[in-house]
Structures are given as C-alpha cells and as structure tokens.
Write a protein that holds these residues in place. Structure first.
Motif: not given
Length: 302
Positions: A24-25, A27-30, A32, A43, A155-156
């Motif tokens: 769950e953590a 995806p916000e750190h995929r 880019r 990422g 970080e994630a």
C-alpha cells in the motif's frame, strides 16, 4: 531473474511486521519520467517487467521490489566545451576577461539549454526481503547503490531500520585462516580466485589470482609475508559458487548444474517461470545466508 551479486542488510523481527505495508505504501513512490530540467528521478517499478503494474511480488515469505531510475546523460566535458566556446567568443568580440561570477551564470545557462535535449538512461535494481530471517537482499555489489535503494524503501515506509552486517568474526582473518590451513566449514570448498593484500598500509602490495588452485605453496607464501585475504572464491555445497569480500558482499554468484537441473522444464507461463525461479533462488540463498550468519556470527538486530 537470478541475482548475480548480493549486498546484505539485516532487520529485527518487529520491523518485519511493518513490511506488510509495502504494497500500500509503494504506489505513491512509483517512478515518474525525468522532467526536462531534472538530472534524475528514482522510484519503484514492477519487479515483473515493463508492462506490469504490481510494485510488490510475493512468493512464499519473501517479497521482491524493484527500484528504477532515469538519469540524464550530460557529460561534464560537453558542458565545459560549450562554456569555453562562449568565453572565447567574449574575449574575441569584446576583448575582456570573463569573471568567475559570469562563468557561473554562463554554466547555469548552458545547463538550462542542454538538459532538455540530453539522453536519458534507465536502470533498475531488484531486491527482496526475507521477513522470517530478517534479511534485505539487494542485487548489487555497490554499497552506494545499495544504500540508495534502501533509502527509497525508507522513504516509502517512513522508517525502515535495516542495518549493515556487523560480524563478530573478522571476515578477513577467517578467510585468511581458511586459505592458510585448508580448514573450511563443512560444505564449503575453495574456488579458483582470491585477492591478497598487505593490510599494513593503504598502498601495500596486492596479489590477485584467477583460475588458479588456491591450495598451493605459492599462495601460502604470500600469507607468510603478511598478506591477508580480502576476496575469496568459494563453492558452497556444490550448488553455488561466488566471490566473498571482506565487506561480506557476494560477487560473481553462479548456480551450478545441480541447482539449474532442478528448474521446471516447461512452465505454464512467463509468470509461472518467474515465480519458480524466484522461489528457487530465495531458497538457495536462504541456506547460504544462514551459513554466513553461522560462520561470521552475524547477529540479527533486536
């Protein structure tokens, strides 16, 4: 999919339970795409390949993740040549010297012009966590790259107190003893590669041996003159060959035919083949890392 180098970290049992949040953590750190005015981005990407979405891949009690990066290729020589051309033009046309402050502004201008046109290099690093035994296993021999990947996980998650290995037995002294005496732990035999150094000085003599029998008087003579083993080729249980460094990084890992013959002949799909290979690799490394823990007395953090 088999990892060819291993840099290792350890974490405690309480930390292991927090790793269940990875799915769950992340995806916000995929990862880019790198922007026009950026030098690099980092990422998470899918361990299963370019066209897959899942950022976490679980097989048994092991969880694999992959960190991707995009880096602009802008060699300093290109930037310096452009600055030199602009400086020379000012000298020729205006007949004056260019100050240091003006050079700095000029460099900023050059970077702003060249960055959007620079080529982008992509790379990836995979690793997995063995939550039962507290290992973070990264497919690299570079300590700096490993630390960067660990930072991405931290970080994630907000926190991930994995730490470098802290052996109670000196790897250098123990490997030197193995070569000097021929007394190796059960299941472990010498390979055909080693690096010997004089530890007394940073610029001391170095002897590197490849494709050579290590159980010889020539090698032992190097040890008698004060050199110690900094890297050593080993074979474990006739299943895995590798080069072990005094930093406990494993390099040049190869599975022998004994292991490879155990692979499935006709997997049902590419995904099934990837799962089977990951499971096979993790099982072999679990046995090997357990022995490393025993040989070098590697405590798991509490």
């Amino acid at each position: 999919m088999f990892f060819r180098n291993l840099t290792l970290f350890r974490f405690s049992a309480p930390v292991a339970t927090d790793l269940d949040r990875l799915e769950e953590a992340l995806p916000e750190h995929r990862l880019r795409p790198v922007g026009p005015m950026e030098m690099s981005t980092r990422g998470f990407i899918s361990p299963l390949g370019r066209n897959e979405e899942a950022l976490v891949h679980n097989v048994g009690r092991n969880t694999m993740v992959t960190v991707g990066s995009e880096d602009k290729l802008l060699p300093s020589a290109v930037v310096n040549d452009e600055i030199a051309n602009r400086v020379q033009k000012i000298v020729d046309e205006e007949g004056r010297k260019v100050s240091g402050r003006e050079r700095k502004r000029m460099k900023d201008d050059v970077m702003n012009e060249l960055l959007p046109r620079a080529f982008v290099r992509t790379s990836r690093m995979s690793g997995y966590v063995d939550k039962k035994h507290g290992w973070l296993v990264l497919d690299t021999s570079s300590r700096k790259s490993a630390e960067n990947t660990l930072s991405q996980v931290r970080e994630a998650l907000g926190s991930f107190p994995a730490v470098p290995l802290a052996p109670e037995e000196s790897p250098r002294i123990l490997m030197t003893h193995w070569v000097a005496t021929g007394e190796l732990p059960a299941g472990l035999v010498l390979g055909d590669e080693c690096e010997l150094r004089d530890p007394a000085t940073a610029s001391g003599a170095i002897a590197r041996c490849r494709r050579q029998d290590l159980d010889t008087d020539e090698i032992r003579e190097h040890l008698r003159t004060g050199k110690q083993v900094f890297q050593l080729g080993l074979v474990f249980d006739d299943r895995i060959s590798f080069v072990l460094g005094e930093d406990l990084i494993l390099r040049k890992i190869k599975f022998t035919d004994v292991v490879l013959d155990g692979q499935a002949d006709s997997p049902e799909s590419a995904a099934a083949e990837a799962d089977a290979n990951f499971a096979l690799m993790a099982l072999e490394y679990e046995r090997l890392l357990g022995k490393l823990e025993e040989w070098f007395k590697l405590p798991r953090p509490e």
